[in-house]
Design a protein around this motif. Structure first.
Motif, PDB file in Angstrom:
ATOM      1  N   ALA A 151       0.973  -1.219   0.096  1.00 24.77           N
ATOM      2  CA  ALA A 151       0.213  -0.046  -0.271  1.00 24.77           C
ATOM      3  C   ALA A 151       0.813   1.125   0.172  1.00 24.77           C
ATOM      4  N   ALA A 152       2.052   1.264   0.626  1.00 25.38           N
ATOM      5  CA  ALA A 152       2.849   2.377   0.486  1.00 25.38           C
ATOM      6  C   ALA A 152       3.396   2.621  -0.666  1.00 25.38           C
ATOM      7  N   ALA A 153       3.604   1.668  -1.658  1.00 23.00           N
ATOM      8  CA  ALA A 153       4.066   1.829  -3.176  1.00 23.00           C
ATOM      9  C   ALA A 153       3.067   2.423  -3.866  1.00 23.00           C
ATOM     10  N   ASP A 154       1.724   2.012  -3.419  1.00 21.51           N
ATOM     11  CA  ASP A 154       0.367   2.414  -4.193  1.00 21.51           C
ATOM     12  C   ASP A 154       0.418   3.934  -3.940  1.00 21.51           C
ATOM     13  N   GLU A 155       0.492   4.448  -2.592  1.00 25.63           N
ATOM     14  CA  GLU A 155       0.176   5.784  -2.225  1.00 25.63           C
ATOM     15  C   GLU A 155       1.509   6.772  -2.700  1.00 25.63           C
ATOM     16  N   SER A 156       2.573   6.043  -2.841  1.00 27.25           N
ATOM     17  CA  SER A 156       3.663   6.791  -3.315  1.00 27.25           C
ATOM     18  C   SER A 156       3.464   7.294  -4.682  1.00 27.25           C
ATOM     19  N   TRP A 157       2.798   6.417  -5.560  1.00 24.39           N
ATOM     20  CA  TRP A 157       2.690   6.459  -6.952  1.00 24.39           C
ATOM     21  C   TRP A 157       1.577   7.496  -7.064  1.00 24.39           C
ATOM     22  N   VAL A 158       0.740   7.544  -6.199  1.00 23.29           N
ATOM     23  CA  VAL A 158      -0.349   8.554  -6.299  1.00 23.29           C
ATOM     24  C   VAL A 158       0.134   9.985  -6.147  1.00 23.29           C
ATOM     25  N   ARG A 159       0.989  10.045  -5.184  1.00 21.40           N
ATOM     26  CA  ARG A 159       2.021  11.262  -5.062  1.00 21.40           C
ATOM     27  C   ARG A 159       2.520  11.817  -6.189  1.00 21.40           C
ATOM     28  N   VAL A 160       3.423  10.938  -6.619  1.00 19.71           N
ATOM     29  CA  VAL A 160       4.244  11.282  -7.869  1.00 19.71           C
ATOM     30  C   VAL A 160       3.213  11.615  -8.934  1.00 19.71           C
ATOM     31  N   ARG A 161       2.377  11.188  -8.999  1.00 23.89           N
ATOM     32  CA  ARG A 161       1.384  11.368 -10.322  1.00 23.89           C
ATOM     33  C   ARG A 161       0.812  13.053 -10.143  1.00 23.89           C
ATOM     34  N   ARG A 162       0.541  13.198  -8.828  1.00 21.36           N
ATOM     35  CA  ARG A 162       0.233  14.633  -8.526  1.00 21.36           C
ATOM     36  C   ARG A 162       1.380  15.396  -8.937  1.00 21.36           C
ATOM     37  N   ALA A 163       2.451  15.248  -8.675  1.00 24.54           N
ATOM     38  CA  ALA A 163       3.704  16.067  -8.954  1.00 24.54           C
ATOM     39  C   ALA A 163       4.315  15.888 -10.093  1.00 24.54           C
ATOM     40  N   TRP A 164       3.762  15.063 -11.242  1.00 27.17           N
ATOM     41  CA  TRP A 164       4.244  14.887 -12.507  1.00 27.17           C
ATOM     42  C   TRP A 164       4.714  16.076 -13.187  1.00 27.17           C
ATOM     43  N   ARG A 165       4.063  17.004 -13.282  1.00 28.75           N
ATOM     44  CA  ARG A 165       4.431  18.354 -14.000  1.00 28.75           C
ATOM     45  C   ARG A 165       5.700  18.766 -13.460  1.00 28.75           C
ATOM     46  N   GLU A 166       5.778  18.753 -12.015  1.00 31.37           N
ATOM     47  CA  GLU A 166       6.949  19.437 -11.557  1.00 31.37           C
ATOM     48  C   GLU A 166       8.249  18.499 -11.654  1.00 31.37           C
ATOM     49  N   LEU A 167       7.890  17.301 -11.672  1.00 33.68           N
ATOM     50  CA  LEU A 167       9.051  16.158 -11.760  1.00 33.68           C
ATOM     51  C   LEU A 167       9.512  16.134 -13.150  1.00 33.68           C
ATOM     52  N   ALA A 168       8.702  16.472 -14.095  1.00 32.07           N
ATOM     53  CA  ALA A 168       9.003  16.276 -15.481  1.00 32.07           C
ATOM     54  C   ALA A 168      10.234  17.052 -15.957  1.00 32.07           C
ATOM     55  N   GLN A 169      11.138  16.527 -16.512  1.00 28.11           N
ATOM     56  CA  GLN A 169      12.460  17.248 -17.058  1.00 28.11           C
ATOM     57  C   GLN A 169      12.625  17.018 -18.446  1.00 28.11           C
ATOM     58  N   GLU A 170      12.894  17.768 -19.342  1.00 26.13           N
ATOM     59  CA  GLU A 170      13.024  17.480 -20.785  1.00 26.13           C
ATOM     60  C   GLU A 170      14.298  17.012 -20.833  1.00 26.13           C
ATOM     61  N   ILE A 171      14.518  16.012 -21.720  1.00 24.37           N
ATOM     62  CA  ILE A 171      15.874  15.771 -22.274  1.00 24.37           C
ATOM     63  C   ILE A 171      16.429  16.923 -23.093  1.00 24.37           C
ATOM     64  N   PRO A 172      17.356  17.415 -23.076  1.00 17.41           N
ATOM     65  CA  PRO A 172      18.187  18.742 -23.498  1.00 17.41           C
ATOM     66  C   PRO A 172      17.645  18.560 -25.072  1.00 17.41           C
ATOM     67  N   GLY A 173      17.045  19.400 -25.777  1.00 15.09           N
ATOM     68  CA  GLY A 173      16.750  19.690 -27.239  1.00 15.09           C
ATOM     69  C   GLY A 173      15.624  19.097 -27.543  1.00 15.09           C
ATOM     70  N   SER A 174      14.818  17.907 -27.129  1.00 16.41           N
ATOM     71  CA  SER A 174      13.652  17.053 -27.346  1.00 16.41           C
ATOM     72  C   SER A 174      12.597  17.903 -27.770  1.00 16.41           C
ATOM     73  N   ILE A 175      12.228  18.932 -27.283  1.00 18.35           N
ATOM     74  CA  ILE A 175      11.122  19.657 -27.738  1.00 18.35           C
ATOM     75  C   ILE A 175      11.309  20.257 -28.941  1.00 18.35           C
ATOM     76  N   ALA A 176      12.161  20.908 -28.939  1.00 15.17           N
ATOM     77  CA  ALA A 176      12.908  21.502 -30.433  1.00 15.17           C
ATOM     78  C   ALA A 176      12.802  20.192 -31.443  1.00 15.17           C
ATOM     79  N   ALA A 177      13.470  19.088 -31.094  1.00 17.84           N
ATOM     80  CA  ALA A 177      13.399  18.208 -32.086  1.00 17.84           C
ATOM     81  C   ALA A 177      12.155  17.540 -32.555  1.00 17.84           C
TER      82      ALA A 177
END
Length: 232
Positions: A61-87
């Motif tokens: 259950a700890a893993a499930d709850e942690s994943w819920v929290r990660v999904r809530r923070a998805w935008r903040e955690l997302a890091q572009e691999i350099p140059g990928s958006i332009a590519a």
């Protein structure tokens, strides 16, 4: 093309999930040690079983709850691999380009915020389609939407099992994106956990044989003649 390991880094999400799971597990059971958790993490990543098939902290259950929290923070955690958006933007101007990935719904929000949904032909995520990699049917959905024969779709990914193998089973050419670790570690992740995780990632992202072209990044692919092989 894939998303994790190609457009943005997978590692920040997974590290945040692992550390969050450990913290919650210790709160529930103070006898759990970091060594216990790292050993469970190694089994989780290497034994090939799903969480439902094996007991352990990462199936709790700890893993499930942690994943819920990660999904809530998805935008903040997302890091572009350099140059990928332009590519992606540059490639989409020249040929039909789509995303095919195992990602949660929050991925679609990030792609839209980064302006990629507007340039992509379609977005095919397992969470919406009911089928996931390595099942080649997920890639088949993209082929059907693009209206292309397999030989004209170049599959770009960072895993042999999830990207190269399904592509070959359908007759699609593939390009392998080599791993790199330029991401920022999420705050609070223990260094020992990070070291163990990086070793496990190295096993999961072993490059294919020499018969599969390799690129260092999506930006390098966009500048390469390989990108002219067909739709992406």
């Amino acid at each position: 093309m894939d998303v994790g390991g190609v457009i943005y880094y997978d590692e920040p999400f997974e590290l945040a999930w692992l550390q969050g799971t450990f913290d919650l597990a210790v709160t529930a059971d103070p006898s759990v040690t970091l060594r216990d958790f790292i050993e469970d993490t190694e089994r989780f990543y290497l034994d090939g079983k799903t969480p439902a098939e094996r007991p352990g902290i990462l199936s709790s259950a700890a893993a499930d709850e942690s994943w819920v929290r990660v999904r809530r923070a998805w935008r903040e955690l997302a890091q572009e691999i350099p140059g990928s958006i332009a590519a992606v933007t540059a490639l989409a101007r020249e040929m039909p380009t789509t995303v095919v990935a195992n990602q949660p719904p929050e991925c679609a929000d990030v792609l839209a915020e980064w302006g990629l949904t507007a340039v992509l032909e379609t977005v095919v995520l397992d969470c919406f389609e009911g089928v996931a990699k390595p099942d080649p049917r997920l890639l088949g959905i993209a082929l059907a939407r693009l209206g292309l024969p397999p030989g004209e779709l170049l599959v770009v990914g960072n895993r042999v099992d999830h990207d190269v193998a399904p592509a070959r089973s359908l007759g699609c050419p593939a390009v392998f994106v080599l791993p790199e670790d330029g991401y920022r570690r999420p705050p609070g992740v223990h260094p020992d956990l990070t070291r163990a995780y990086r070793a496990l990632r190295a096993v999961r992202t072993v490059p294919p044989g020499d018969d599969v072209p390799r690129v260092a990044s999506l930006a390098d692919l966009a500048a390469s003649p390989l990108a002219r092989l067909g739709a992406l």
